[in-house]
Design an enzyme around this catalytic site. Structure first.
Site, PDB file in Angstrom:
ATOM      1  N   ASN A 131     -29.638   6.353  70.394  1.00  0.00           N
ATOM      2  CA  ASN A 131     -28.988   6.637  71.693  1.00  0.00           C
ATOM      3  C   ASN A 131     -29.916   7.282  72.707  1.00  0.00           C
ATOM      4  O   ASN A 131     -29.851   6.965  73.892  1.00  0.00           O
ATOM      5  CB  ASN A 131     -27.716   7.465  71.475  1.00  0.00           C
ATOM      6  CG  ASN A 131     -28.004   8.804  70.876  1.00  0.00           C
ATOM      7  OD1 ASN A 131     -28.998   8.980  70.160  1.00  0.00           O
ATOM      8  ND2 ASN A 131     -27.155   9.766  71.138  1.00  0.00           N
ATOM      9  N   GLU A 229     -28.983  17.387  62.985  1.00  0.00           N
ATOM     10  CA  GLU A 229     -28.260  17.330  64.274  1.00  0.00           C
ATOM     11  C   GLU A 229     -27.306  16.157  64.167  1.00  0.00           C
ATOM     12  O   GLU A 229     -27.748  15.002  64.203  1.00  0.00           O
ATOM     13  CB  GLU A 229     -29.230  17.040  65.425  1.00  0.00           C
ATOM     14  CG  GLU A 229     -30.284  18.069  65.653  1.00  0.00           C
ATOM     15  CD  GLU A 229     -29.789  19.221  66.484  1.00  0.00           C
ATOM     16  OE1 GLU A 229     -28.589  19.261  66.824  1.00  0.00           O
ATOM     17  OE2 GLU A 229     -30.599  20.100  66.778  1.00  0.00           O
ATOM     18  N   CYS A 263     -24.376  12.688  71.774  1.00  0.00           N
ATOM     19  CA  CYS A 263     -23.658  13.547  70.829  1.00  0.00           C
ATOM     20  C   CYS A 263     -22.902  14.661  71.555  1.00  0.00           C
ATOM     21  O   CYS A 263     -21.840  15.075  71.108  1.00  0.00           O
ATOM     22  CB  CYS A 263     -24.618  14.104  69.803  1.00  0.00           C
ATOM     23  SG  CYS A 263     -26.071  14.787  70.564  1.00  0.00           S
ATOM     24  N   GLU A 435     -33.091  22.904  67.461  1.00  0.00           N
ATOM     25  CA  GLU A 435     -34.303  22.358  68.061  1.00  0.00           C
ATOM     26  C   GLU A 435     -34.578  23.183  69.306  1.00  0.00           C
ATOM     27  O   GLU A 435     -33.672  23.768  69.897  1.00  0.00           O
ATOM     28  CB  GLU A 435     -34.122  20.902  68.492  1.00  0.00           C
ATOM     29  CG  GLU A 435     -33.433  20.064  67.472  1.00  0.00           C
ATOM     30  CD  GLU A 435     -33.944  18.644  67.351  1.00  0.00           C
ATOM     31  OE1 GLU A 435     -35.147  18.467  67.111  1.00  0.00           O
ATOM     32  OE2 GLU A 435     -33.133  17.733  67.459  1.00  0.00           O
TER      33      GLU A 435
HETATM   34  P1  NAD Z   1     -27.277   6.834  61.831  1.00  0.00           P
HETATM   35  O1  NAD Z   1     -26.970   8.047  61.064  1.00  0.00           O
HETATM   36  O2  NAD Z   1     -26.834   5.530  61.305  1.00  0.00           O
HETATM   37  O3  NAD Z   1     -28.871   6.666  62.006  1.00  0.00           O
HETATM   38  C1  NAD Z   1     -29.701   7.682  62.511  1.00  0.00           C
HETATM   39  C2  NAD Z   1     -31.110   7.456  61.986  1.00  0.00           C
HETATM   40  O4  NAD Z   1     -31.098   7.649  60.573  1.00  0.00           O
HETATM   41  C3  NAD Z   1     -31.684   6.048  62.215  1.00  0.00           C
HETATM   42  O5  NAD Z   1     -33.078   6.146  62.439  1.00  0.00           O
HETATM   43  C4  NAD Z   1     -31.418   5.362  60.882  1.00  0.00           C
HETATM   44  O6  NAD Z   1     -32.307   4.294  60.614  1.00  0.00           O
HETATM   45  C5  NAD Z   1     -31.645   6.518  59.914  1.00  0.00           C
HETATM   46  N1  NAD Z   1     -30.933   6.383  58.631  1.00  0.00           N
HETATM   47  C6  NAD Z   1     -29.791   5.685  58.370  1.00  0.00           C
HETATM   48  N2  NAD Z   1     -29.462   5.828  57.058  1.00  0.00           N
HETATM   49  C7  NAD Z   1     -30.398   6.645  56.503  1.00  0.00           C
HETATM   50  C8  NAD Z   1     -30.583   7.183  55.198  1.00  0.00           C
HETATM   51  N3  NAD Z   1     -29.755   6.905  54.198  1.00  0.00           N
HETATM   52  N4  NAD Z   1     -31.620   8.018  54.993  1.00  0.00           N
HETATM   53  C9  NAD Z   1     -32.476   8.330  55.999  1.00  0.00           C
HETATM   54  N5  NAD Z   1     -32.369   7.831  57.248  1.00  0.00           N
HETATM   55  C10 NAD Z   1     -31.332   7.007  57.510  1.00  0.00           C
HETATM   56  O7  NAD Z   1     -26.747   7.145  63.281  1.00  0.00           O
HETATM   57  P2  NAD Z   1     -26.821   6.239  64.570  1.00  0.00           P
HETATM   58  O8  NAD Z   1     -25.798   5.190  64.424  1.00  0.00           O
HETATM   59  O9  NAD Z   1     -28.226   5.805  64.815  1.00  0.00           O
HETATM   60  O10 NAD Z   1     -26.448   7.301  65.740  1.00  0.00           O
HETATM   61  C11 NAD Z   1     -25.147   7.539  66.180  1.00  0.00           C
HETATM   62  C12 NAD Z   1     -24.578   8.826  65.612  1.00  0.00           C
HETATM   63  O11 NAD Z   1     -25.521   9.884  65.661  1.00  0.00           O
HETATM   64  C13 NAD Z   1     -23.374   9.330  66.358  1.00  0.00           C
HETATM   65  O12 NAD Z   1     -22.397   9.713  65.444  1.00  0.00           O
HETATM   66  C14 NAD Z   1     -23.861  10.564  67.121  1.00  0.00           C
HETATM   67  O13 NAD Z   1     -22.930  11.557  67.383  1.00  0.00           O
HETATM   68  C15 NAD Z   1     -24.961  11.061  66.274  1.00  0.00           C
HETATM   69  N6  NAD Z   1     -25.980  11.689  67.112  1.00  0.00           N
HETATM   70  C16 NAD Z   1     -26.121  13.045  67.069  1.00  0.00           C
HETATM   71  C17 NAD Z   1     -27.046  13.678  67.877  1.00  0.00           C
HETATM   72  C18 NAD Z   1     -27.258  15.170  67.850  1.00  0.00           C
HETATM   73  O14 NAD Z   1     -28.150  15.662  68.506  1.00  0.00           O
HETATM   74  N7  NAD Z   1     -26.513  15.934  67.111  1.00  0.00           N
HETATM   75  C19 NAD Z   1     -27.837  12.923  68.732  1.00  0.00           C
HETATM   76  C20 NAD Z   1     -27.654  11.565  68.762  1.00  0.00           C
HETATM   77  C21 NAD Z   1     -26.726  10.952  67.939  1.00  0.00           C
END
Ligand code: NAD
Length: 453
Positions: A131, A229, A263, A435
């Protein structure tokens, strides 16, 4: 194996990225561990100069980097450019604090002279979602490098190209290629391998709560540091002492920014019952003026980043409407065509319980409340707690909310502003660790105590 990267506005193929296998990840970690030996001993001032150089190169390439970000992620060019400039600013911030990463000294009568020095933690993994890939890359990589650690940065498979381009830019700025490596691939294979890799000593993960649990469990099994996060379902609270029109304009800006995929978006809009009608009327007008389209053209809101998101958002809205758990004011449908477009949507009189889960998309739901205590109870009723805001012109009201809201960040008459000087992170299912600010020193270094007799 390669993964296709597509433009979510058009479905056009942009590029392909390699999937790093577990053995590729392990080889990268070995190179990083070797490079750590000299990076750790590079003077803070030299690290700072490289980070400043990186920031100037990013600024000089803002147009091409922003266009790349828009093509793979979908956000409008103006938002992409401000994210790229934000990333440059983050590297400048970390350059400015490199020299402040130091320990402590104390004379302890009867014991000796104590020196506490801060040592880098070792090889770090930065796991980045799709995102806000540029800014989240800068937060994690800037902090790790400033503290003298090498870092393996893994972008999401649906928005990896800007991170790759930023990685190349940092190398040109003088960050050694083994000190910063970009690890591409999917989550299940490459991401997991990165978290499980024994040479990785610190994992900073931003993404969904479900994946965060898995990452945290793996890090726990392997006794490595982890910083999570995760999702948010934050409240944006319009009290009866708020400037309602100003609050409505801010809510629309901060809910539909990045197509609602942030987020800390203003997700649950709690409005005092006395001003709900004014708020809804004003918000509706503004929402209906949002021009949706390809971010490379003159649009104010782009598509969702991927098909899964579109299906999730669309089902969530259909469920609320069909079960009569909220009233649809505007939007509520897909925009037909090749891209993952969804009409900006406003729902009012939503039952608080039905929006206890995060909706990561362009949907604003307004929940009325009667008293400040009730608003705080609703705001705190989800398992998340990332960043909430309160809108009021009364200081005592602001203090009450700031004190009682369960969240890592509370804004007063603001929302979604995250300068790098400000510690940022969540409580509850939004994760733990911070962070930015100066807290990053504790994340990315270990205290080593040396007692002289
Ligand atoms: P996601 O958890 O699917 O993926 C995030 C990252 O983790 C990607 O790079 C993905 O390839 C990697 N990943 C996926 N499975 C993994 C595993 N088993 N082990 C290690 N890495 C893995 O999330 P998304 O769909 O990319 O992002 C959307 C979600 O993230 C939303 O729910 C949003 O709220 C949250 N988000 C939170 C923040 C924050 O700062 N707290 C920021 C952005 C997004």
């Amino acid at each position: 194996m390669m993964i296709d990267v597509q433009n979510p506005a058009t479905g056009e193929h942009i590029s392909s990225i390699p999937v790093f296998s577990a053995s590729d990840v392990s080889a990268a970690a070995n190179r990083a561990a070797e490079a750590a030996k000299s990076w750790e001993h590079t003077a803070a001032s030299v690290r700072a100069v490289k980070l400043v150089n990186a920031a100037s190169l990013i600024r000089s390439r803002q147009d091409s980097l922003a266009a790349l970000l828009t093509r793979e992620q979908g956000k409008p060019l103006t938002e992409a450019k401000s994210e790229i400039m934000g990333a440059a600013h983050v590297f400048e911030y970390y350059a400015s604090v490199c020299g402040s990463i130091r320990g402590d000294a104390q004379n302890l009568p009867n014991y000796g002279y104590l020196n506490v020095i801060r040592k880098p933690v070792g090889v770090c993994a930065a796991i980045i979602p799709w995102n806000m890939p540029a800014i989240i890359f800068a937060w994690k990589v800037g902090a790790a490098l400033a503290c003298g650690n090498p870092v393996l940065a893994k972008p999401s498979a649906t928005a990896p190209l800007t991170v790759q381009a930023l990685g190349n830019t940092l190398h040109e700025a003088g960050i050694p290629t083994d000190v910063l490596q970009i690890i591409t691939g999917n989550g299940g294979e490459t991401g997991r391998a990165l978290v499980d890799e024994p040479l990785v000593r610190h994992v900073s993960f931003t993404g969904s709560t479900a994946t965060g649990r898995e990452v945290g469990a793996s890090a726990g099994r392997n006794l490595k540091r982890v910083h999570l996060e995760l999702g948010g379902n934050d409240a944006f609270i319009v009290t009866k002492s708020a400037d309602v029109k100003r609050a409505a304009a801010a809510a629309v800006r901060h809910r539909f920014y990045n197509c609602g995929q942030v987020c800390t978006s203003a997700k649950r809009i709690l409005v005092h019952e006395s001003c709900e009608d004014t708020f809804v009327a004003h918000a509706k007008d503004l929402i209906e003026q949002i021009h949706v389209g390809n971010g490379l053209l003159e649009s104010k809101m782009g598509p969702l980043n991927n098909k899964d998101q579109l299906v999730f958002v669309s089902n969530a809205v259909d469920n609320i409407v069909s079960r009569d758990e909220g009233t649809l004011v505007t939007g509520g449908e897909r925009i037909e065509g090749k891209g993952y477009f969804y009409r900006p949507t406003l729902l009012r009189d939503v039952t608080p319980e039905v929006v206890s889960e995060e909706i990561f998309g362009p949907v604003m739901y307004v929940i009325p409340f009667r008293t400040d205590d009730e608003a705080i109870q609703i705001a705190n009723s989800t398992k998340y707690g990332l960043g909430s805001s309160v809108w009021t012109d009364r200081l005592a009201v602001a203090h009450k909310y700031a004190d009682e809201l369960k969240a890592g960040v509370v804004w007063v008459n603001k929302h979604l502003i995250l300068p790098p000087e400000m510690p940022f992170g969540g409580v509850g299912d939004s994760g733990f660790g911070r962070e930015n600010g100066m807290d990053f020193i504790y994340e990315y270094t270990e205290a080593k105590s040396i007692l002289f007799g």
